[in-house]
Design a protein around this motif. Structure first.
Motif, PDB file in Angstrom:
ATOM      1  N   MET A 137       0.847  -1.191   0.000  1.00 31.76           N
ATOM      2  CA  MET A 137       0.000   0.000   0.000  1.00 31.76           C
ATOM      3  C   MET A 137       0.885   1.246   0.000  1.00 31.76           C
ATOM      4  SD  MET A 137      -2.885   1.239   2.752  1.00 31.76           S
ATOM      5  CE  MET A 137      -3.900  -0.216   2.496  1.00 31.76           C
ATOM      6  N   SER A 138       0.576   2.228  -0.844  1.00 29.51           N
ATOM      7  CA  SER A 138       1.381   3.439  -0.945  1.00 29.51           C
ATOM      8  C   SER A 138       1.212   4.309   0.299  1.00 29.51           C
ATOM      9  CB  SER A 138       0.986   4.236  -2.183  1.00 29.51           C
ATOM     10  OG  SER A 138      -0.302   4.792  -2.016  1.00 29.51           O
ATOM     11  N   LEU A 139       2.189   5.202   0.523  1.00 24.82           N
ATOM     12  CA  LEU A 139       2.113   6.105   1.667  1.00 24.82           C
ATOM     13  C   LEU A 139       0.914   7.042   1.545  1.00 24.82           C
ATOM     14  CD1 LEU A 139       5.870   7.028   2.161  1.00 24.82           C
ATOM     15  CD2 LEU A 139       4.443   5.735   3.728  1.00 24.82           C
ATOM     16  N   LYS A 140       0.658   7.554   0.335  1.00 20.84           N
ATOM     17  CA  LYS A 140      -0.471   8.467   0.145  1.00 20.84           C
ATOM     18  C   LYS A 140      -1.786   7.767   0.441  1.00 20.84           C
ATOM     19  CE  LYS A 140      -0.559  11.536  -3.104  1.00 20.84           C
ATOM     20  NZ  LYS A 140      -0.575  12.188  -4.432  1.00 20.84           N
ATOM     21  N   ASN A 147      13.200   3.450  -6.445  1.00 25.42           N
ATOM     22  CA  ASN A 147      12.718   4.706  -7.020  1.00 25.42           C
ATOM     23  C   ASN A 147      11.310   5.026  -6.534  1.00 25.42           C
ATOM     24  OD1 ASN A 147      11.016   5.913  -9.584  1.00 25.42           O
ATOM     25  ND2 ASN A 147      13.009   6.882  -9.334  1.00 25.42           N
ATOM     26  N   HIS A 148      10.492   3.981  -6.396  1.00 24.91           N
ATOM     27  CA  HIS A 148       9.120   4.170  -5.901  1.00 24.91           C
ATOM     28  C   HIS A 148       9.131   4.704  -4.466  1.00 24.91           C
ATOM     29  CE1 HIS A 148       4.823   3.513  -5.635  1.00 24.91           C
ATOM     30  NE2 HIS A 148       4.995   2.820  -4.531  1.00 24.91           N
ATOM     31  N   ILE A 149      10.069   4.209  -3.656  1.00 27.64           N
ATOM     32  CA  ILE A 149      10.174   4.658  -2.259  1.00 27.64           C
ATOM     33  C   ILE A 149      10.517   6.144  -2.201  1.00 27.64           C
ATOM     34  CG2 ILE A 149      11.483   4.423  -0.115  1.00 27.64           C
ATOM     35  CD1 ILE A 149      11.883   1.441  -0.896  1.00 27.64           C
ATOM     36  N   ILE A 162      18.241  12.906   7.540  1.00 27.38           N
ATOM     37  CA  ILE A 162      17.718  12.088   8.636  1.00 27.38           C
ATOM     38  C   ILE A 162      18.524  10.798   8.724  1.00 27.38           C
ATOM     39  CG2 ILE A 162      15.697  10.878   9.541  1.00 27.38           C
ATOM     40  CD1 ILE A 162      13.959  12.808   7.908  1.00 27.38           C
ATOM     41  N   CYS A 163      19.121  10.552   9.879  1.00 27.24           N
ATOM     42  CA  CYS A 163      19.886   9.325  10.092  1.00 27.24           C
ATOM     43  C   CYS A 163      18.932   8.140  10.225  1.00 27.24           C
ATOM     44  CB  CYS A 163      20.737   9.460  11.352  1.00 27.24           C
ATOM     45  SG  CYS A 163      21.747   8.008  11.713  1.00 27.24           S
ATOM     46  N   LEU A 164      19.176   7.079   9.464  1.00 31.92           N
ATOM     47  CA  LEU A 164      18.325   5.904   9.530  1.00 31.92           C
ATOM     48  C   LEU A 164      18.701   5.052  10.743  1.00 31.92           C
ATOM     49  CD1 LEU A 164      18.190   4.860   5.751  1.00 31.92           C
ATOM     50  CD2 LEU A 164      16.696   6.419   7.026  1.00 31.92           C
ATOM     51  N   LEU A 212      12.157   5.438  10.327  1.00 33.55           N
ATOM     52  CA  LEU A 212      11.720   4.053  10.520  1.00 33.55           C
ATOM     53  C   LEU A 212      11.092   3.479   9.260  1.00 33.55           C
ATOM     54  CD1 LEU A 212      10.216   4.509  14.086  1.00 33.55           C
ATOM     55  CD2 LEU A 212      12.163   3.053  13.516  1.00 33.55           C
ATOM     56  N   VAL A 213      10.253   4.258   8.606  1.00 34.51           N
ATOM     57  CA  VAL A 213       9.582   3.778   7.394  1.00 34.51           C
ATOM     58  C   VAL A 213      10.588   3.569   6.270  1.00 34.51           C
ATOM     59  CG1 VAL A 213       7.981   4.450   5.567  1.00 34.51           C
ATOM     60  CG2 VAL A 213       7.327   4.738   7.943  1.00 34.51           C
ATOM     61  N   THR A 214      11.520   4.525   6.098  1.00 37.93           N
ATOM     62  CA  THR A 214      12.521   4.395   5.028  1.00 37.93           C
ATOM     63  C   THR A 214      13.370   3.153   5.222  1.00 37.93           C
ATOM     64  OG1 THR A 214      12.617   6.807   4.768  1.00 37.93           O
ATOM     65  CG2 THR A 214      14.441   5.530   3.870  1.00 37.93           C
ATOM     66  N   LYS A 215      13.819   2.931   6.455  1.00 34.56           N
ATOM     67  CA  LYS A 215      14.622   1.737   6.720  1.00 34.56           C
ATOM     68  C   LYS A 215      13.847   0.470   6.380  1.00 34.56           C
ATOM     69  CE  LYS A 215      16.577  -1.128  10.349  1.00 34.56           C
ATOM     70  NZ  LYS A 215      16.635  -1.406  11.801  1.00 34.56           N
ATOM     71  N   GLN A 216      12.605   0.386   6.833  1.00 35.14           N
ATOM     72  CA  GLN A 216      11.813  -0.811   6.596  1.00 35.14           C
ATOM     73  C   GLN A 216      11.579  -1.051   5.106  1.00 35.14           C
ATOM     74  OE1 GLN A 216      10.893  -3.034   8.835  1.00 35.14           O
ATOM     75  NE2 GLN A 216       9.890  -4.299   7.272  1.00 35.14           N
TER      76      GLN A 216
END
Length: 342
Positions: free
Chosen positions: A1-4, A203-205, A295-297, A328-332
């Protein structure tokens, strides 16, 4: 599911609990329920009820004469007092309702919306508070994840001579740098061990992060890069480098990689060394962006860099919770895209 899509679903669910779902669907204001809904569902009924209260108030005021005549013929003091008390209570109640009944229906409707929106905001704040307690933004090096990601970049010895010279200079303890720009290199896509599917996922992220930044911080024209921390051997020495694995908008390559060196560190390395977010002003430099939110992951596995043309947007609108959620979301998402496991 997309973030938006996730943002919309959260708003829809929370708004439905407050009777505000129509507000978020851009339709008419949701009607009140029950008795209040029947009385005040539109301005016409609203005004009728106000007129009813006005004439009821006049009628009750005039009825005092009739009550006085009625009580005069009653011999029992207890009953007479009771009638006057009932009359007084009814009179006071009607007067109070009329006094506090809003004069402006539109203002009244807006006030109701405001109260419900405040309740909605408090509900969402409560969920965010639970989220904040549930997770910890760990700044201890996660070597296991870093090592798995390091395999995605070719050995430094396999790169071209120009890049090797920069590495040699960075690991030389006698080297001095007047600018962090002297420690950057640009890797070709051939230096990455990424499948086409993985490139698309990454790229999607970054695209979704750029779009979500508009919701979090306001404004527009956001771009983003995801740097991952790579550790490899070069001339028998361990060398660290922050390598961009994705960028949005997409260009011919992922942009500059930054080698760790003594002295003048780049902004992304400063962010990783501190283990927390920082806003960097680039307004005096001739770049396509004016400021960066770095932002540090978690686990210090890399850095998320969000760019904007406005040099003030991050200084005003960024909160610690926003950065924690993005980290947190980027890392995951990155770990899922690259199939990395802790």
């Amino acid at each position: 599911m997309s973030l938006k899509r996730s943002i919309k679903d959260i708003l829809d669910q929370a708004a439905k609990q407050e009777g505000l779902e129509e507000e978020y669907n851009k339709q008419s204001f949701s009607k009140w329920k029950g008795l209040i809904n029947n009385w005040l569902k539109d301005s016409k009924t609203y005004n009728k009820f106000k007129s009813f209260l006005f004439f009821t108030q006049i009628f009750i005021g005039g009825a005092s004469v009739g009550v006085a005549i009625l009580v005069k013929d009653i011999q029992t003091t207890y009953i007479a007092v009771s009638i006057w008390m009932v009359y007084a209570v009814v009179n006071i109640f009607v007067n109070l309702v009329y006094r506090f009944y809003p004069d402006d229906y539109e203002k009244f409707s807006k006030d109701v919306k405001l109260i419900k929106l405040i309740a909605l905001s408090e509900r969402l704040a409560g969920k965010l508070a639970l989220f904040e307690k549930l997770t910890e933004h760990d700044i201890i090096d996660n070597r296991e994840v870093i090592e798995q990601m390091s395999y995605r970049i070719k050995d430094y010895s396999e790169m071209n001579d120009e890049i090797k010279q920069v590495f040699e200079k960075c690991i030389n303890p006698k080297s001095r740098f007047s600018s962090s720009r002297e420690t950057n290199i640009t890797l070709s896509l051939d230096d990455y061990e990424l499948s086409d599917k993985e490139k698309v996922k990454l790229n999607h992220i970054t695209r979704e992060i750029s779009e979500t930044a508009q919701t979090l911080f306001g404004g527009k024209n956001y771009s983003a890069k995801i740097y991952l921390r790579i550790i490899k051997k070069f001339n028998d020495e361990e060398v660290e480098i922050l390598v961009p694995f994705s960028r949005f908008p997409t260009k011919e390559n992922f942009g500059s990689s930054w080698i760790k060196s003594r002295g003048n560190l780049s902004s992304v390395w400063e962010c990783l060394e501190r283990g927390k977010e920082q806003v960097v002003d680039f307004s005096e430099q001739d770049l396509y962006y004016k400021s960066i939110l770095a932002i540090c992951l978690p686990g210090r596995i890399g850095v998320l860099a969000i760019h904007n043309e406005d040099d003030e947007v991050f200084k005003v609108n960024v909160s610690e919770l926003d950065c924690k959620a993005l980290a947190l979301v980027t890392k995951q998402l990155v770990m899922e895209a690259l199939e990395v496991h802790e």
